[in-house]
Design a protein around this motif. Structure first.
Motif, PDB file in Angstrom:
ATOM      1  N   ASN A   1      29.598 -10.077  41.285  1.00 46.01           N
ATOM      2  CA  ASN A   1      30.945 -10.131  41.175  1.00 46.01           C
ATOM      3  C   ASN A   1      31.551  -9.543  39.673  1.00 46.01           C
ATOM      4  N   VAL A   2      30.536  -9.672  38.536  1.00 41.62           N
ATOM      5  CA  VAL A   2      30.868  -9.203  37.339  1.00 41.62           C
ATOM      6  C   VAL A   2      30.842  -7.608  37.564  1.00 41.62           C
ATOM      7  N   ILE A   3      29.893  -7.234  38.021  1.00 49.58           N
ATOM      8  CA  ILE A   3      29.705  -5.706  38.485  1.00 49.58           C
ATOM      9  C   ILE A   3      30.962  -4.901  39.177  1.00 49.58           C
ATOM     10  N   ILE A   4      31.191  -5.581  40.294  1.00 49.14           N
ATOM     11  CA  ILE A   4      32.613  -5.401  40.801  1.00 49.14           C
ATOM     12  C   ILE A   4      33.774  -5.420  40.138  1.00 49.14           C
ATOM     13  N   GLN A   5      33.728  -6.518  39.292  1.00 52.97           N
ATOM     14  CA  GLN A   5      35.115  -6.441  38.457  1.00 52.97           C
ATOM     15  C   GLN A   5      34.938  -5.541  37.449  1.00 52.97           C
ATOM     16  N   SER A   6      33.982  -5.059  36.796  1.00 57.59           N
ATOM     17  CA  SER A   6      33.765  -3.904  35.960  1.00 57.59           C
ATOM     18  C   SER A   6      34.313  -2.487  36.603  1.00 57.59           C
ATOM     19  N   SER A   7      33.701  -2.440  38.047  1.00 61.07           N
ATOM     20  CA  SER A   7      34.372  -1.350  38.766  1.00 61.07           C
ATOM     21  C   SER A   7      35.764  -1.201  38.951  1.00 61.07           C
ATOM     22  N   ILE A   8      36.467  -2.373  38.994  1.00 63.35           N
ATOM     23  CA  ILE A   8      37.874  -2.669  39.318  1.00 63.35           C
ATOM     24  C   ILE A   8      38.471  -2.316  37.955  1.00 63.35           C
ATOM     25  N   ASN A   9      37.956  -2.872  36.748  1.00 60.14           N
ATOM     26  CA  ASN A   9      38.381  -2.622  35.429  1.00 60.14           C
ATOM     27  C   ASN A   9      38.731  -1.166  35.343  1.00 60.14           C
TER      28      ASN A   9
ATOM     29  N   GLY B   1      22.374  -7.966  46.775  1.00 59.83           N
ATOM     30  CA  GLY B   1      21.707  -6.654  46.588  1.00 59.83           C
ATOM     31  C   GLY B   1      22.221  -5.689  47.205  1.00 59.83           C
ATOM     32  N   ILE B   2      22.988  -5.874  48.409  1.00 63.47           N
ATOM     33  CA  ILE B   2      23.524  -5.047  49.092  1.00 63.47           C
ATOM     34  C   ILE B   2      24.799  -4.607  48.516  1.00 63.47           C
ATOM     35  N   ARG B   3      25.573  -5.478  47.875  1.00 60.54           N
ATOM     36  CA  ARG B   3      26.833  -5.105  46.993  1.00 60.54           C
ATOM     37  C   ARG B   3      26.509  -4.278  45.909  1.00 60.54           C
ATOM     38  N   ILE B   4      25.388  -4.549  44.881  1.00 58.68           N
ATOM     39  CA  ILE B   4      25.066  -3.501  43.891  1.00 58.68           C
ATOM     40  C   ILE B   4      24.462  -2.304  44.503  1.00 58.68           C
TER      41      ILE B   4
END
Length: 454
Positions: free
Chosen positions: A258-266, A399-402
């Motif tokens: 979710n941090v990776i997702i948040q980074s993408s959103i940022n 894993g799938i999200r990343i």
């Protein structure tokens, strides 16, 4: 051993017992979310969108740092529930004292990590420059006062182990009222902005922790807490860690994804960050409702494992799956249908509302998939297999999200916010199928008798 505050889930009709357990847990979770909702609503309305983005964007990082220790509280619930079902008085009391002392030690470690590394991690997450300093201030206050949060989580896990879900609900209601009042005073009257909402959260959580500790001290059953008996019992701590660390690692790596997702959103700017933060808070109410069923399934399976009632465990799995499906359909559907109105509670900005609406529609309409995934993982963990659901969930969901973000999202035509949000339902679906196969395999090879803690 059992008092009127206890709920013996080893006998009686399954659904009424599960419902009796889950309703207070769901309401408790919703009240817990009101802490964050009050923070975000007050700061968004009276301190501006940058402050809203600062508070909201810290959620994934807070979970990343706390989930390992929250996982230990899950382990506490499993161990204490198992001993409660097996009627092992001595082991129950040892679990109480080990768990409370473990929560204190854990809070010391987490405070040091959170205060020292909050801003560096936020910068690694590519938080917008106009948000990062405010977010760092919020996080440092939260982690400086994290002890009450952990003590409450461990204490309420012990109460839930004997089926007592009503008192944690009352305690959260009292602390929730205090949180709202303090938010209004600190932000509107004293103009403390993000510092004010953080301080209000810490103080209100301290009240909840004090109340749950008071309950354990006053109880005259096997869950009675005596300060002079606080001691880490190695075999109890081993069982707590054996069941809790995999759950905590799962939560941590989930939060890492979710941090990776948040980074993408940022990377899409402050408007999307603010909209996504408000949407995530709304989604939290749906997830918490379903998670109450997951907690019920976990305790139900653990108590019946201790009582060696294996047929009752198998029936409860399907009851819990049907239950969580209904909750997910109703709560997710309502959140998605009323998305514009709900987002309007958090902000007056039409741009922020539009940005958040896309996320709510994609995630909430499919959220029941997350609920049935969590229930299946909780059932497997509740019957003594903690590492298996962790490994499957990490590979299937995280894993799938990343992989999705590093491949599909990187394509120019799919480099859009909607692509980020689609990673959630896709990962939930695949993980649930894998967990179901795992459960059926365990059922076959163990001949329905599953594992044990000892």
């Amino acid at each position: 051993m059992a008092k009127k505050t206890s709920l013996d889930m080893t006998q009686g009709a399954i659904f009424p017992k599960l419902l009796q357990f889950c309703i207070p847990v769901i309401l408790s979770g919703l009240l817990q979310l009101l802490f964050n909702a009050a923070d975000i609503i007050v700061v968004g309305r009276f301190a501006g969108d940058n402050c809203l983005a600062a508070v909201g964007s810290t959620t994934s990082l807070t979970h990343l740092l706390t989930n390992l220790f929250i996982g230990l509280s899950t382990g506490t619930n499993v161990v204490a529930s198992n001993y409660f079902g097996a009627r092992k008085s001595k082991e129950i009391n040892e679990t109480v004292h080990t768990a409370i002392l473990l929560s204190i030690y854990s809070s010391i470690v987490l405070t040091i990590i959170g205060v020292l590394f909050a801003k560096p991690i936020l910068m690694l997450m590519q938080s917008p420059e106009d948000v990062v300093d405010l977010a760092a201030v919020y996080l440092k206050i939260i982690f400086a006062g994290i002890a009450p949060t952990l003590i409450y989580n461990f204490g309420s896990a012990l109460l839930r182990a004997k089926g007592d879900t009503k008192r944690p609900l009352f305690y959260l209601f009292a602390s929730g009222i205090l949180n709202v009042v303090l938010n209004l005073i600190f932000v509107i009257v004293l103009h403390m902005a993000v510092s004010g909402v953080a301080l209000a959260t810490v103080i209100s959580q301290a009240l909840a922790a004090a109340l749950v500790i008071f309950a354990l001290v006053k109880d005259d059953d096997d869950f009675h807490l005596t300060w002079r008996r606080l001691k880490i019992q190695r075999h109890i701590m081993y069982n707590i860690m054996r069941m809790g660390i995999p759950a905590g690692l799962q939560g941590m790596i989930f939060s890492f994804s979710n941090v990776i997702i948040q980074s993408s959103i940022n990377g899409f700017g402050a408007v999307l960050v603010a909209g996504s933060s408000a949407a995530a808070n709304i989604e939290g109410f749906v997830w918490t409702s379903m998670n109450g069923v997951s907690q019920g399934a976990l305790t139900f399976c653990s108590q019946n494992l201790g009582a060696a009632k294996y047929d009752r465990i198998k029936k409860s799995v399907w009851v819990a799956l049907f239950f969580v499906t209904g909750v997910g359909l109703i709560m997710g559907g309502l959140a998605a249908f009323f998305a514009p109105q709900l987002l309007g509670i958090y902000t007056n900005s039409a741009e922020v509302i539009k940005a958040g609406q896309t996320r709510v529609w994609i995630i909430c309409y499919s959220y029941l998939l997350c609920g049935i995934m969590d229930v299946m993982a909780s059932c497997i963990r509740g019957v003594g297999y903690s590492m298996l659901p962790t490994a499957i969930t990490l590979a299937g969901a995280c894993g799938i999200r990343i992989l999705w973000l590093s491949t599909v999202f990187q394509m120019e035509r799919f480099h859009l916010p909607v692509t980020i949000f689609m990673s959630y339902p896709i990962s939930w679906s695949i993980t649930f199928v894998a967990l179901t196969i795992c459960y059926m395999t365990l059922l076959h090879h163990s001949k329905g008798k599953f594992g044990t803690l000892d």
